[in-house]
Scaffold this active site. Structure first.
Site, PDB file in Angstrom:
ATOM      1  NE  ARG A  46     -12.907  -0.130   4.072  1.00 52.11           N
ATOM      2  CZ  ARG A  46     -13.770  -0.611   3.183  1.00 52.11           C
ATOM      3  NH1 ARG A  46     -14.108  -1.880   3.212  1.00 52.11           N
ATOM      4  NH2 ARG A  46     -14.279   0.163   2.259  1.00 52.11           N
ATOM      5  CB  CYS A  47      -9.567   2.418  11.079  1.00 55.68           C
ATOM      6  SG  CYS A  47      -8.375   1.848  12.274  1.00 55.68           S
ATOM      7  CD  GLU A  76     -10.122   5.252   7.716  1.00 56.53           C
ATOM      8  OE1 GLU A  76      -9.255   4.798   6.958  1.00 56.53           O
ATOM      9  OE2 GLU A  76      -9.864   5.939   8.691  1.00 56.53           O
ATOM     10  CD  GLN A 125      -2.662  -1.144   2.612  1.00 56.21           C
ATOM     11  OE1 GLN A 125      -2.714  -2.188   3.232  1.00 56.21           O
ATOM     12  NE2 GLN A 125      -3.266  -0.048   3.049  1.00 56.21           N
TER      13      GLN A 125
END
Ligand code: CDP
Length: 791
Positions: free
Chosen positions: A375-376, A745, A228
Site C-alpha cells: 500500500r505505497c 495509500e 493487480q
C-alpha cells in the site's frame, strides 16, 4: 475541463460526476454473494494443484522421492524442480532483475519455499500426495537478519548466481555527499536516530490463486489470476514461459484485496501454467493463509541510521541516512528499474531541506522474498515513517514544540513547483494550512495544557503529528519503467448509439471502487449520467495495455487517460453537433451534457443525440462510430499531502496504549468520490494502527516464521480500531487533467508515525527516545519502567 457556459447544463453531482458520493456500483454483487473470484472459476475437466513447501530455512536438497505420491489414486502429475528445469522453468526472473526459484533444485533458501507440486482430481488428494513426497535435506546455517548476512564467514545464500561472492543484493546512493558533509559541519545541533520498520504483510482477504487453462488444440493459454497487474503478468508469462503473447489471455476477475501483494509473479502461477501445459487440462491452484503469509511478498523490513543537521532556532540544514533492507532469499520487489530501494528518496519532500545524502544496501537472508510496495509507492511508507520519527526526535533534541518545528520547515505555498533535496519536483500544496486545520481540529494548545496537568498526576498522555507529501502516480516514462516497460496507462471509451457507454481501462481494481469512480470522470467530461456507463477491466484480451493498480497510480494515470479519451469523444461529438445544428464548429458551445449554438442557447443537441448521429446521421466524409482510446504518460507524479494527529494515553502499569482521538487532514486535490476517498483514508489509518500496535512477522534463530497464521499475525477488527475524524483541503494538481491526486495509500503511509510519535510523546518524561514497532504492551512497559529504548 471546459467550463459550463450555458444555462441548461446538467447538475454534475446529481448525475454522478465529480464530487458525487455515489454508492459503489460493485457492492451490488458483493453484498449479494455474486462476486466472481478465482476460487469461483470452475472449468470442465479441471484438476487441482497443491504445493509442497520447505520446512527448513536453508538446506541443500540431497534427493526427492516422488514415487509414493505418484502411486496415490487420482494423482495426475508430480512436478519437481528437475522436471521444470527440462523446460527451462526451474528459475524465473523477478521484477527487480534478479532470479527466483520456481521449484527448488539445488537448495531451499527460506522456510515455505516451493519444492514440488502435485496435480490431482481434487485438492485433498493433491495435498495428501504432497505429504507423501520424501525430500532428504542437509541443513545449512540460516541467516535471519542483515547483520548476520555480512558477518565474517556467513554462508553464501545465493550460490546459484555467478559472480555473487557475498549476501548483498544491491547497493544504491542518492544526493550530494560533499554538500551534506559541509552542511553538517555548520550545524548547531546534530540529531541522531536508529530505527527498524518491521516486516509486515499485506494480508489480503483473498489469498493468491490461479486457474491455468492451456488449450493444446489452439495453443491459447487463458489464466484466471488474482492479480493487480494482469498486463504485466501477460508480458512476464510470455517472457518466462516463452509463449507467444497474443495467445496469452490473463483474466483478473474480482480481486479480494491486493495491497501490493498481488503485483509479483509467484512460483505458484508458473507451476499452474506448466501443469496445465503438461496435463492439457485446466489446473486450479488456490493458496492457503499460511502459504500466503509465508511465501508471498511481505512489506518493509528496513533499518535506518539517520542524522539531521539543525540550527539552534530549528531550521533543518541537511539530512543523511543509511538504509538497510532485508530482502529475503530473492530480490523480488516490483519497483521502477532505476530505483533500487523504491522511492525512499521521496523522504523530506514536504520540508525545505537544502541538501541530503542517502546510502542504501539490500541483504539476502533466509527469509521469504518480497519487500513489495505494501500500500505505497515503492518503499515510500518506510521513507515517511523515518522522516516523521526523525522530525519528532529533532524537535525533542532542540527542545522545540513539534508543531512549531514542522511549521518552520514545511515548504510554503509560494515555493511550488519545489525541487526536493533528492531531485523530485513536487507539484502543489498548502502544507501549512493542512497542519493548521489538523491542529485546530485536535485542539492542540488545549491538549498540551491537559497533558501537563495529567503528567502531574502520573498519567501519560501524548500527542503525535505526522505530516508528509508522497509521490503518487508513477511514472513518467522518462524515469519510470518495470523491466523496461514504461509506466504509462490507458483507457478506451465506446459510446453506443443510445448514448450509453463502456469504458475499458488498463488499471485493475482490488476494492478501490474503480467501477464507480472511473465512470464519474467520464460523466464530468461528457455529461453522460454515471449510471449509463459501465467500467471494464481485468481482461487482457478486452482492455488496453496498462501497468496495473498499485502505488495509488490508478487515478493519477489511468484516471487521466480516462479524461483524455472522453475529451477525444467530445471533440468528435462537437463536429456531429455542428452538423446536426447546421452551424460551423466554431459556433458550437459546450455545457455539461449538451452542445448549443453560441448566441442562441435554446438551440442545442444533447451528447446522446450526437451519439445517435455518429451511427445514423454523420456528415459526409466522417468515419462512423463514437469510440476512441488514449494512452497517458504523466508529466510528473502527483503529490498529495496529509497531516495526521493522534492523541493517546499510555497505561504505565500495563504498557497498553489507547488512542483518545485521531484527526486526519488529506489534500488529494479534486476528490472524484468523497465517500470513497474517506473510505480509502479510514482503511489506511486502520492498517497503520495495526502495524504500529500489533502486527509484525519475525523469524526465530532457525529461520522459522512467527506470524505464519492469523492467530499470530493479527488483523485489527472494528473493536480495536479507533474512530477517525477526517478533514479536507483541496489543492488541485496543476498537471492532472481533472486536478486529482492519488489518495489510496496516503493514510497507510503517513499513519504509523502519528501513532508512534504520540506514544513517544507520552513517554517523554521517562527519557525514552524510541521503541521499534509494533508498540506491544510489553515493549512499552519495559521502556516506561527502564527509561531505555526498545529495538
Ligand atoms: O491506484 P488506486 O486505485 O489504489 O489509488 P487511487 O488512484 O488513489 O484511488 C483510490 C480510489 O479513490 C479510487 O476509486 C479513486 O477513483 C478514488 N479517488 C477519488 O475519488 N478522488 C481522488 N482525488 C483520488 C482517488
Amino acid at each position: 475541463a471546459e467550463p459550463a457556459t450555458g444555462s441548461q447544463a446538467l447538475d454534475e453531482v446529481k448525475i454522478g460526476g465529480l464530487g458525487s458520493s455515489r454508492p459503489r456500483v460493485e457492492d451490488a454483487r458483493f453484498i449479494r454473494g455474486r462476486g466472481n473470484y478465482v476460487e469461483d472459476v470452475t472449468l470442465p475437466g479441471m484438476l487441482h494443484m497443491e504445493i509442497l513447501r520447505s520446512p527448513l530455512a536453508h538446506a541443500r536438497i540431497k534427493s526427492i522421492d516422488t514415487s509414493a505420491a505418484w502411486a496415490i489414486p487420482g494423482v495426475k502429475l508430480v512436478l519437481t524442480g528437475e522436471m521444470a528445469a527440462q523446460r527451462n522453468l526451474a528459475w524465473m526472473p523477478t521484477l527487480s532483475y534478479d532470479t527466483q526459484a520456481v521449484l527448488a533444485t539445488d537448495k531451499v533458501r527460506f522456510q515455505g519455499q516451493e519444492v514440488a507440486c502435485v496435480v490431482a482430481e481434487d485438492p485433498y488428494i493433491a495435498k495428501d500426495a504432497c505429504d507423501a513426497i520424501v525430500v532428504e535435506y542437509e541443513a545449512l546455517p540460516p541467516i535471519v537478519n542483515p547483520e548476520q548476512a555480512v558477518a565474517p564467514g556467513a554462508p553464501l545464500i545465493r550460490d546459484d548466481k555467478a559472480g555473487q561472492a557475498d549476501n548483498v543484493a544491491y547497493q544504491w546512493e542518492v544526493g550530494d555527499k560533499d554538500g551534506t558533509d559541509a552542511a553538517f559541519a555548520q550545524a548547531d545541533v546534530v540529531s541522531k536516530l536508529r530505527l527498524h520498520y518491521p516486516r509486515s504483510h499485506p494480508s489480503p482477504i483473498e489469498n493468491c490463486g490461479a486457474v491455468a487453462d492451456f488449450n493444446n488444440a489452439t495453443g491459447k493459454l487463458t489464466v484466471y489470476l488474482t492479480s493487480q497487474a494482469p498486463h504485466i503478468v501477460r508480458a512476464a508469462v510470455a517472457l518466462i514461459a516463452e509463449l507467444p503473447e497474443h495467445l496469452i489471455r490473463i483474466i483478473s476477475p474480482d480481486v479480494g484485496g491486493g495491497f501490493g501483494n498481488k503485483v509479483p509473479v509467484y512460483p505458484g502461477y508458473v507451476c499452474a501454467i506448466l501443469c496445465s501445459i503438461l496435463t492439457a487440462k485446466p489446473v486450479k491452484w488456490i493458496e492457503d493463509n499460511t502459504g500466503n503469509l509465508s511465501s508471498t511478498g511481505f512489506g518493509r523490513d528496513m533499518y535506518l541510521d539517520s542524522e539531521m543537521a539543525l540550527t539552534n532556532d530549528g531550521k533543518i540544514l541537511a539530512v543523511r541516512y543509511h538504509a538497510t533492507t532485508d530482502q529475503g532469499a530473492f530480490y523480488a520487489d516490483a519497483q521502477p528499474t532505476k530505483f533500487k530501494i523504491g522511492l525512499v528518496h521521496s523522504s523530506f519532500a514536504c520540508y525545505d531541506v537544502p541538501v541530503g545524502h542517502i546510502t542504501a544496501q539490500g541483504m539476502y537472508t533466509n527469509k521469504a522474498p518480497g519487500g513489495v510496495a505494501y500500500r505505497c509507492s515503492f518503499r515510500v511508507t518506510e521513507a515517511m515513517f523515518f522522516q516523521e520519527r526523525m522530525m519528532q526526535a529533532a524537535a525533542d533534541d532542540l527542545g522545540m514544540d513539534q508543531a512549531e518545528f514542522r511549521r518552520r520547515n514545511l515548504v510554503r505555498d509560494d515555493q511550488f513547483p519545489y525541487r526536493t533535496p533528492f531531485g523530485f519536483l513536487t507539484d502543489s500544496g498548502q502544507y501549512l494550512k493542512c497542519l493548521q486545520v489538523g491542529l485546530d481540529a485536535i485542539g492542540y494548545d488545549d491538549f498540551l495544557v491537559e497533558q501537563a496537568e495529567a503528567r502531574k498526576q502520573g498519567r501519560l498522555l501524548g500527542i503525535g503529528i505526522s505530516t508528509m507529501t508522497e509521490p503518487l502516480g508513477a511514472g513518467n516514462s522518462r524515469e519510470y519503467d518495470i523491466l523496461g516497460i514504461k509506466m504509462f496507462d490507458s483507457a478506451e471509451l465506446r459510446v453506443h448509439p443510445t448514448g450509453k457507454a463502456v469504458l475499458k481501462i488498463g488499471a485493475q481494481t482490488q476494492g478501490q471502487g474503480h467501477e464507480t469512480t472511473f465512470a464519474q470522470i467520464v460523466t464530468h467530461e461528457l455529461g453522460i449520467p454515471a449510471t449509463d456507463i459501465v467500467v471494464e477491466h481485468g481482461d487482457t484480451d478486452h482492455t488496453p495495455f496498462g501497468m496495473g493498480t498499485y502505488a495509488s497510480r490508478s487515478t493519477p494515470v489511468a484516471g487521466a487517460a480516462t479524461a483524455m479519451v472522453a475529451r477525444k469523444i467530445r471533440a468528435k461529438a462537437r463536429k456531429l453537433a455542428a452538423h446536426l445544428l447546421e452551424v460551423s464548429e466554431e459556433d458550437v458551445e459546450w455545457e455539461l451534457g449538451r452542445f448549443f449554438v453560441r448566441g442562441a442557447e435554446s438551440r442545442g443537441v444533447t451528447i446522446q443525440e450526437c451519439a445517435m448521429a455518429a451511427y445514423s446521421n454523420m456528415p459526409d466524409g466522417m468515419e462512423p462510430g463514437l469510440e476512441n482510446n488514449a494512452y497517458y504518460d504523466p508529466p510528473n507524479l502527483t503529490w498529495p499531502f496529509a497531516c495526521y494527529i493522534a492523541t493517546v494515553e499510555v497505561d504505565p502499569e500495563t504498557g497498553v496504549w489507547d488512542v483518545l482521538r485521531f484527526v486526519g487532514v488529506d489534500d488529494c486535490g479534486v476528490r472524484i468520490n468523497p465517500m470513497i476517498v474517506e473510505g480509502q483514508i479510514m482503511g489506511g489509518l486502520t492498517e497503520a494502527y495495526a502495524i504500529s500496535n500489533m502486527q509484525f512477522q519475525t523469524y526465530d534463530v532457525d529461520g522459522n516464521l512467527v506470524g505464519a497464521n492469523y492467530m499470530d499475525y493479527l488483523l485489527p477488527t472494528a473493536w480495536e480500531t479507533p474512530g477517525f475524524e477526517l478533514h479536507e483541503v483541496v489543492t488541485p494538481s496543476p498537471h492532472h487533467p481533472i486536478g486529482a491526486k492519488g489518495v489510496g495509500e496516503c493514510a497507510a503511509v503517513g499513519g504509523p508515525a502519528a501513532y508512534v510519535n504520540a506514544v513517544m510523546d507520552a513517554l517523554r518524561p521517562t527519557g525514552v527516545r524510541n521503541i521499534d514497532m509494533p508498540l506491544l504492551p510489553d515493549r512499552v512497559w519495559h521502556a516506561a519502567h527502564t527509561g531505555q529504548d526498545v529495538s
